[in-house]
Design a protein around this motif. Structure first.
Motif, PDB file in Angstrom:
ATOM      1  N   ARG A 225       9.301   2.204  12.504  1.00 27.03           N
ATOM      2  CA  ARG A 225       8.935   0.766  12.880  1.00 27.03           C
ATOM      3  C   ARG A 225       9.138   2.044  14.708  1.00 27.03           C
ATOM      4  O   ARG A 225       8.819   2.684  14.394  1.00 27.03           O
ATOM      5  N   LEU A 226       7.479   1.346  14.673  1.00 30.33           N
ATOM      6  CA  LEU A 226       7.198   1.668  16.159  1.00 30.33           C
ATOM      7  C   LEU A 226       8.086   0.465  17.468  1.00 30.33           C
ATOM      8  O   LEU A 226       6.884   1.450  17.994  1.00 30.33           O
ATOM      9  N   ASP A 227       8.084  -0.545  16.818  1.00 26.53           N
ATOM     10  CA  ASP A 227       8.611  -1.345  17.770  1.00 26.53           C
ATOM     11  C   ASP A 227      10.176  -1.454  18.711  1.00 26.53           C
ATOM     12  O   ASP A 227      10.875  -2.819  18.738  1.00 26.53           O
ATOM     13  N   LEU A 239       2.361   5.837   8.445  1.00 22.45           N
ATOM     14  CA  LEU A 239       1.122   5.491   7.260  1.00 22.45           C
ATOM     15  C   LEU A 239       1.725   6.515   6.511  1.00 22.45           C
ATOM     16  O   LEU A 239       1.530   5.986   5.665  1.00 22.45           O
ATOM     17  N   GLU A 240       1.423   7.589   6.843  1.00 19.38           N
ATOM     18  CA  GLU A 240       2.058   8.515   5.978  1.00 19.38           C
ATOM     19  C   GLU A 240       2.885   8.797   4.719  1.00 19.38           C
ATOM     20  O   GLU A 240       2.911   8.441   3.797  1.00 19.38           O
ATOM     21  N   TYR A 241       4.138   8.259   5.774  1.00 19.47           N
ATOM     22  CA  TYR A 241       5.035   8.234   5.562  1.00 19.47           C
ATOM     23  C   TYR A 241       5.333   7.428   4.073  1.00 19.47           C
ATOM     24  O   TYR A 241       6.066   7.088   3.130  1.00 19.47           O
ATOM     25  N   LEU A 242       5.246   5.812   4.600  1.00 17.89           N
ATOM     26  CA  LEU A 242       4.995   4.357   3.916  1.00 17.89           C
ATOM     27  C   LEU A 242       4.109   4.964   2.974  1.00 17.89           C
ATOM     28  O   LEU A 242       4.924   4.179   1.844  1.00 17.89           O
ATOM     29  N   LYS A 243       2.907   5.376   3.271  1.00 14.15           N
ATOM     30  CA  LYS A 243       2.058   5.470   2.008  1.00 14.15           C
ATOM     31  C   LYS A 243       2.976   6.586   0.953  1.00 14.15           C
ATOM     32  O   LYS A 243       1.976   6.417  -0.803  1.00 14.15           O
ATOM     33  N   ARG A 244       3.451   7.785   1.267  1.00 15.48           N
ATOM     34  CA  ARG A 244       3.878   8.394  -0.001  1.00 15.48           C
ATOM     35  C   ARG A 244       4.758   7.646  -0.319  1.00 15.48           C
ATOM     36  O   ARG A 244       5.662   7.948  -1.768  1.00 15.48           O
ATOM     37  N   ALA A 245       5.406   6.826   0.519  1.00 15.43           N
ATOM     38  CA  ALA A 245       6.605   5.400  -0.346  1.00 15.43           C
ATOM     39  C   ALA A 245       6.221   5.416  -1.748  1.00 15.43           C
ATOM     40  O   ALA A 245       6.138   4.873  -2.884  1.00 15.43           O
ATOM     41  N   TYR A 246       5.240   4.069  -0.983  1.00 20.27           N
ATOM     42  CA  TYR A 246       3.878   3.687  -2.499  1.00 20.27           C
ATOM     43  C   TYR A 246       3.848   4.314  -3.691  1.00 20.27           C
ATOM     44  O   TYR A 246       4.250   3.871  -4.632  1.00 20.27           O
ATOM     45  N   ASP A 247       3.569   5.819  -3.265  1.00 21.02           N
ATOM     46  CA  ASP A 247       2.865   6.189  -4.284  1.00 21.02           C
ATOM     47  C   ASP A 247       4.505   6.583  -4.750  1.00 21.02           C
ATOM     48  O   ASP A 247       4.419   6.946  -6.352  1.00 21.02           O
ATOM     49  N   ALA A 248       4.910   6.464  -4.690  1.00 18.67           N
ATOM     50  CA  ALA A 248       6.685   6.940  -5.351  1.00 18.67           C
ATOM     51  C   ALA A 248       7.347   5.886  -6.273  1.00 18.67           C
ATOM     52  O   ALA A 248       8.153   5.973  -7.038  1.00 18.67           O
ATOM     53  N   GLY A 249       6.408   4.707  -5.773  1.00 12.18           N
ATOM     54  CA  GLY A 249       6.868   3.192  -6.194  1.00 12.18           C
ATOM     55  C   GLY A 249       7.047   2.838  -6.137  1.00 12.18           C
ATOM     56  O   GLY A 249       8.010   1.069  -6.451  1.00 12.18           O
ATOM     57  N   VAL A 250       8.033   2.726  -4.274  1.00 16.64           N
ATOM     58  CA  VAL A 250       9.170   1.332  -3.524  1.00 16.64           C
ATOM     59  C   VAL A 250       7.932   0.476  -3.327  1.00 16.64           C
ATOM     60  O   VAL A 250       6.864   0.499  -3.126  1.00 16.64           O
ATOM     61  N   ARG A 251       8.209  -0.634  -3.818  1.00 15.82           N
ATOM     62  CA  ARG A 251       7.370  -2.134  -3.200  1.00 15.82           C
ATOM     63  C   ARG A 251       8.339  -3.141  -2.413  1.00 15.82           C
ATOM     64  O   ARG A 251       7.574  -3.680  -1.453  1.00 15.82           O
ATOM     65  N   VAL A 276      12.820 -10.939  -1.773  1.00 17.84           N
ATOM     66  CA  VAL A 276      11.329 -11.536  -1.170  1.00 17.84           C
ATOM     67  C   VAL A 276      10.913 -10.541  -0.041  1.00 17.84           C
ATOM     68  O   VAL A 276      11.407 -10.486   1.000  1.00 17.84           O
ATOM     69  N   THR A 277       9.833 -10.894   0.393  1.00 16.09           N
ATOM     70  CA  THR A 277       8.852  -9.284   1.152  1.00 16.09           C
ATOM     71  C   THR A 277       8.649 -10.901   2.364  1.00 16.09           C
ATOM     72  O   THR A 277       8.138 -11.078   1.715  1.00 16.09           O
ATOM     73  N   LEU A 278       9.269 -10.184   3.477  1.00 18.38           N
ATOM     74  CA  LEU A 278       9.204 -11.205   5.523  1.00 18.38           C
ATOM     75  C   LEU A 278       7.656 -10.640   5.684  1.00 18.38           C
ATOM     76  O   LEU A 278       6.662 -11.530   6.428  1.00 18.38           O
ATOM     77  N   LEU A 279       6.797  -9.489   4.838  1.00 16.19           N
ATOM     78  CA  LEU A 279       6.190  -9.068   5.835  1.00 16.19           C
ATOM     79  C   LEU A 279       5.451  -7.439   4.884  1.00 16.19           C
ATOM     80  O   LEU A 279       5.986  -7.377   3.726  1.00 16.19           O
ATOM     81  N   ASP A 280       4.065  -7.105   4.549  1.00 11.02           N
ATOM     82  CA  ASP A 280       3.519  -6.421   4.167  1.00 11.02           C
ATOM     83  C   ASP A 280       3.558  -4.685   5.568  1.00 11.02           C
ATOM     84  O   ASP A 280       3.252  -4.932   6.159  1.00 11.02           O
ATOM     85  N   ARG A 281       4.211  -3.122   5.121  1.00 17.84           N
ATOM     86  CA  ARG A 281       4.989  -2.713   6.246  1.00 17.84           C
ATOM     87  C   ARG A 281       3.752  -1.838   6.420  1.00 17.84           C
ATOM     88  O   ARG A 281       3.402  -0.627   7.728  1.00 17.84           O
ATOM     89  N   LEU A 282       2.303  -2.503   5.489  1.00 20.79           N
ATOM     90  CA  LEU A 282       1.100  -0.704   5.636  1.00 20.79           C
ATOM     91  C   LEU A 282       0.540  -1.740   7.123  1.00 20.79           C
ATOM     92  O   LEU A 282      -0.401  -0.986   7.106  1.00 20.79           O
ATOM     93  N   GLU A 283       0.545  -3.187   7.177  1.00 22.57           N
ATOM     94  CA  GLU A 283       0.100  -3.971   8.225  1.00 22.57           C
ATOM     95  C   GLU A 283       0.846  -4.061   9.108  1.00 22.57           C
ATOM     96  O   GLU A 283       0.238  -4.500  10.258  1.00 22.57           O
TER      97      GLU A 283
END
Length: 327
Positions: A225-227, A239-251, A276-283
């Motif tokens: 998080r940046l906040d 974003l590079e880290y979170l996208k790698r997480a997504y590519d590794a199967g993390v949802r 349940v997810t409360l937001l999309d962390r990529l957004e």
């Protein structure tokens, strides 16, 4: 030094003593047999002060979640769903003698809060597993229900965890024990996950998927998080880290699943994580949905688990509406 525990760290083989062929909840600590009394300090319960088999021996389902208020609401919801007598509002907190956790019993269902983060849920799980063992409970299913940050999926989606992974996307939980780092597997029961997914298909407008859940040690920097009050990286790095997480199967991302999976696995408990997810962390990083929307989101795991429990108890009616208000 990092190592895998050998024989002592293998999952417990099914114990069927005094359980009429069913699986008895077990512990992996030979020292407990040498103790005259076991005080479950953070529950304000004990083997001498309370008749644990009488109080908890019929428990078949344990649901745990971070917030005391949410787990009380879930217990009240289950009281109504199971058609139990009495007023759910009069339900008492079994752990009222302590301010660490809250616990409510609803027929064969136990609802317990675990606080936030690995240390808090770990303490609770040690005492919960001992409680179930001392109470001679059999064939228990334990499910963590909660909220999380999503990754590349719509807010409000329910993620059923197949594997809990750490911040390096590895399916393991590391813990320092004495002066060694012990690594334990975080596999969850795949049959249970698939059964929960199948249940979700019977609920209208209920987005559900199976995926990896990443467990972190922190809500802010640890989750990219940046906040927070501190931030040592750029938005691009995040974003590079979170996208790698997504590519590794993390949802989705939360802070308890690895130790939950590891401890339940070692003690032979059938376990699942449903968040349940409360937001999309990529957004974005902050939760901006309205209170009303968030309340509706948080009901979704509870509705799913209610259906699952009622099906196992033979109480599920296919024509039931699942948009009931929580009491």
């Amino acid at each position: 030094m990092t190592y895998f525990l050998a024989d002592s760290d293998k999952p417990i083989k099914t114990e069927r003593n005094n359980c009429n062929g069913r699986q008895l909840v077990s512990v992996k600590n030979p020292h407990l047999d040498l103790m005259d009394e076991d005080i479950l300090y953070h529950f304000n319960l004990g083997t001498k002060t309370h008749d644990l088999p009488a109080m908890f021996g019929d428990i078949k389902f344990v649901c745990v979640g971070g917030s005391p208020n949410r787990m009380k609401a879930f217990a009240q919801f289950m009281h109504k769903e199971l058609g139990l007598e009495g007023d759910a509002k009069d339900m008492s907190d079994i752990c009222a003698g302590t301010d660490r956790y809250s616990m409510y019993k609803v027929g064969p269902v136990l609802s317990i809060s675990h606080g936030m983060g690995v240390p808090s849920i770990s303490i609770m799980l040690h005492e919960l597993i001992k409680l179930l063992h001392h109470a001679k409970c059999c064939d228990v299913t334990i499910i963590r229900i909660g909220t999380s940050g999503g990754l590349g999926i719509e807010p409000g989606s329910v993620v059923i965890t197949d594997i809990a992974v750490d911040s390096f996307f590895k399916p393991q939980f590391e813990q320092v024990i004495l002066d060694n780092v012990v690594v334990r597997s975080t596999e969850l029961d795949q049959d249970l996950a698939n059964e929960l997914l199948k249940c979700s298909r019977e609920i209208e407008d209920f987005p559900t998927l199976i995926g990896h859940t990443m467990c972190t040690d922190d809500f802010y920097e640890g989750q990219g998080r940046l906040d927070g009050a501190l931030c040592s990286f750029s938005n691009e790095k995040k974003l590079e880290y979170l996208k790698r997480a997504y590519d590794a199967g993390v949802r989705n991302i939360e802070m308890e699943s690895t130790v939950f999976a590891a401890m339940c696995r070692l003690c032979g408990l059938k376990a699942a994580v449903v968040c349940v997810t409360l937001l999309d962390r990529l957004e974005g990083d902050q939760i901006t949905a309205s209170h009303e929307v968030l309340v509706e989101y948080q009901r979704r795991p509870q509705q799913l688990i209610s259906m699952f429990i009622k099906k196992h108890l033979g109480l599920w009616n296919q024509t039931e509406l699942l948009d009931k208000e929580l009491v």
